[in-house]
Design a protein around this motif. Structure first.
Motif, PDB file in Angstrom:
ATOM      1  N   UNK A 143       0.825  -1.208   0.000  1.00  0.00           N
ATOM      2  CA  UNK A 143       0.000   0.000   0.000  1.00  0.00           C
ATOM      3  C   UNK A 143       0.862   1.263   0.000  1.00  0.00           C
ATOM      4  N   UNK A 144       1.980   1.221   0.714  1.00  0.00           N
ATOM      5  CA  UNK A 144       2.912   2.347   0.777  1.00  0.00           C
ATOM      6  C   UNK A 144       3.425   2.713  -0.608  1.00  0.00           C
ATOM      7  N   UNK A 145       3.799   1.727  -1.383  1.00  0.00           N
ATOM      8  CA  UNK A 145       4.306   1.961  -2.732  1.00  0.00           C
ATOM      9  C   UNK A 145       3.198   2.440  -3.674  1.00  0.00           C
TER      10      UNK A 145
ATOM     11  N   UNK B 190       0.947   9.372  -6.443  1.00  0.00           N
ATOM     12  CA  UNK B 190       1.461  10.739  -6.298  1.00  0.00           C
ATOM     13  C   UNK B 190       2.368  11.099  -7.474  1.00  0.00           C
ATOM     14  N   UNK B 191       3.282  10.202  -7.837  1.00  0.00           N
ATOM     15  CA  UNK B 191       4.191  10.474  -8.946  1.00  0.00           C
ATOM     16  C   UNK B 191       3.441  10.591 -10.271  1.00  0.00           C
ATOM     17  N   UNK B 192       2.450   9.761 -10.490  1.00  0.00           N
ATOM     18  CA  UNK B 192       1.684   9.835 -11.733  1.00  0.00           C
ATOM     19  C   UNK B 192       0.900  11.145 -11.808  1.00  0.00           C
ATOM     20  N   UNK B 193       0.354  11.592 -10.695  1.00  0.00           N
ATOM     21  CA  UNK B 193      -0.369  12.870 -10.672  1.00  0.00           C
ATOM     22  C   UNK B 193       0.591  14.025 -10.943  1.00  0.00           C
ATOM     23  N   UNK B 194       1.782  13.988 -10.368  1.00  0.00           N
ATOM     24  CA  UNK B 194       2.781  15.040 -10.620  1.00  0.00           C
ATOM     25  C   UNK B 194       3.151  15.082 -12.097  1.00  0.00           C
ATOM     26  N   UNK B 195       3.372  13.929 -12.696  1.00  0.00           N
ATOM     27  CA  UNK B 195       3.714  13.870 -14.120  1.00  0.00           C
ATOM     28  C   UNK B 195       2.568  14.403 -14.971  1.00  0.00           C
TER      29      UNK B 195
ATOM     30  N   UNK C  59       9.589  20.383 -17.347  1.00  0.00           N
ATOM     31  CA  UNK C  59      10.327  19.214 -17.830  1.00  0.00           C
ATOM     32  C   UNK C  59      11.186  18.602 -16.729  1.00  0.00           C
ATOM     33  N   UNK C  60      11.808  19.450 -15.915  1.00  0.00           N
ATOM     34  CA  UNK C  60      12.612  18.940 -14.802  1.00  0.00           C
ATOM     35  C   UNK C  60      11.717  18.210 -13.798  1.00  0.00           C
ATOM     36  N   UNK C  61      10.553  18.752 -13.542  1.00  0.00           N
ATOM     37  CA  UNK C  61       9.621  18.114 -12.618  1.00  0.00           C
ATOM     38  C   UNK C  61       9.115  16.773 -13.164  1.00  0.00           C
ATOM     39  N   UNK C  62       8.862  16.716 -14.471  1.00  0.00           N
ATOM     40  CA  UNK C  62       8.451  15.451 -15.094  1.00  0.00           C
ATOM     41  C   UNK C  62       9.571  14.430 -15.000  1.00  0.00           C
ATOM     42  N   UNK C  63      10.806  14.864 -15.238  1.00  0.00           N
ATOM     43  CA  UNK C  63      11.948  13.957 -15.147  1.00  0.00           C
ATOM     44  C   UNK C  63      12.108  13.419 -13.725  1.00  0.00           C
TER      45      UNK C  63
ATOM     46  N   UNK D 264      11.348   9.045  -9.855  1.00  0.00           N
ATOM     47  CA  UNK D 264      10.679   8.519  -8.669  1.00  0.00           C
ATOM     48  C   UNK D 264       9.917   7.235  -8.952  1.00  0.00           C
ATOM     49  N   UNK D 265       9.256   7.159 -10.092  1.00  0.00           N
ATOM     50  CA  UNK D 265       8.541   5.933 -10.460  1.00  0.00           C
ATOM     51  C   UNK D 265       9.536   4.789 -10.660  1.00  0.00           C
ATOM     52  N   UNK D 266      10.646   5.082 -11.303  1.00  0.00           N
ATOM     53  CA  UNK D 266      11.668   4.051 -11.492  1.00  0.00           C
ATOM     54  C   UNK D 266      12.228   3.556 -10.174  1.00  0.00           C
ATOM     55  N   UNK D 267      12.552   4.472  -9.274  1.00  0.00           N
ATOM     56  CA  UNK D 267      13.059   4.069  -7.960  1.00  0.00           C
ATOM     57  C   UNK D 267      12.014   3.313  -7.150  1.00  0.00           C
ATOM     58  N   UNK D 268      10.772   3.679  -7.327  1.00  0.00           N
ATOM     59  CA  UNK D 268       9.688   2.997  -6.633  1.00  0.00           C
ATOM     60  C   UNK D 268       9.627   1.518  -7.027  1.00  0.00           C
ATOM     61  N   UNK D 269       9.752   1.237  -8.324  1.00  0.00           N
ATOM     62  CA  UNK D 269       9.729  -0.148  -8.770  1.00  0.00           C
ATOM     63  C   UNK D 269      10.986  -0.905  -8.337  1.00  0.00           C
ATOM     64  N   UNK D 270      12.117  -0.221  -8.272  1.00  0.00           N
ATOM     65  CA  UNK D 270      13.333  -0.869  -7.781  1.00  0.00           C
ATOM     66  C   UNK D 270      13.188  -1.233  -6.307  1.00  0.00           C
TER      67      UNK D 270
END
Length: 64
Positions: A3-5, A11-16, A38-42, A47-53
């Motif tokens: 649930x934490x992830x 949150x990351x998807x909404x920011x993007x 663009x920096x915020x999207x990056x 963050x999404x990548x680190x989340x899956x890691x």
């Protein structure tokens, strides 16, 4: 996925999504106004990548 992830994934998807909407597509993409979005999207994609890691690492480290 815990649930934490899931919360941080949303949150990351909404920011993007918000920053993609905020980009002025009629002007050049690398203007100063668009660069902050663009920096915020990056950062959101990072963050999404680190989340899956982290999710994968938590599954590997879990005792069965």
């Amino acid at each position: 996925m815990q649930k934490f992830y899931k919360v941080f994934l949303i949150v990351f998807i909404v920011i993007i999504a918000i920053n993609t909407y905020a980009i002025d597509w009629n002007s050049e993409i690398t203007t100063e106004d668009n660069l902050k979005f663009l920096i915020s999207i990056a950062c959101g994609l990072l963050g999404v990548g680190l989340l899956f890691i982290l999710n994968t690492w938590s599954k590997i480290g879990a005792k069965k």
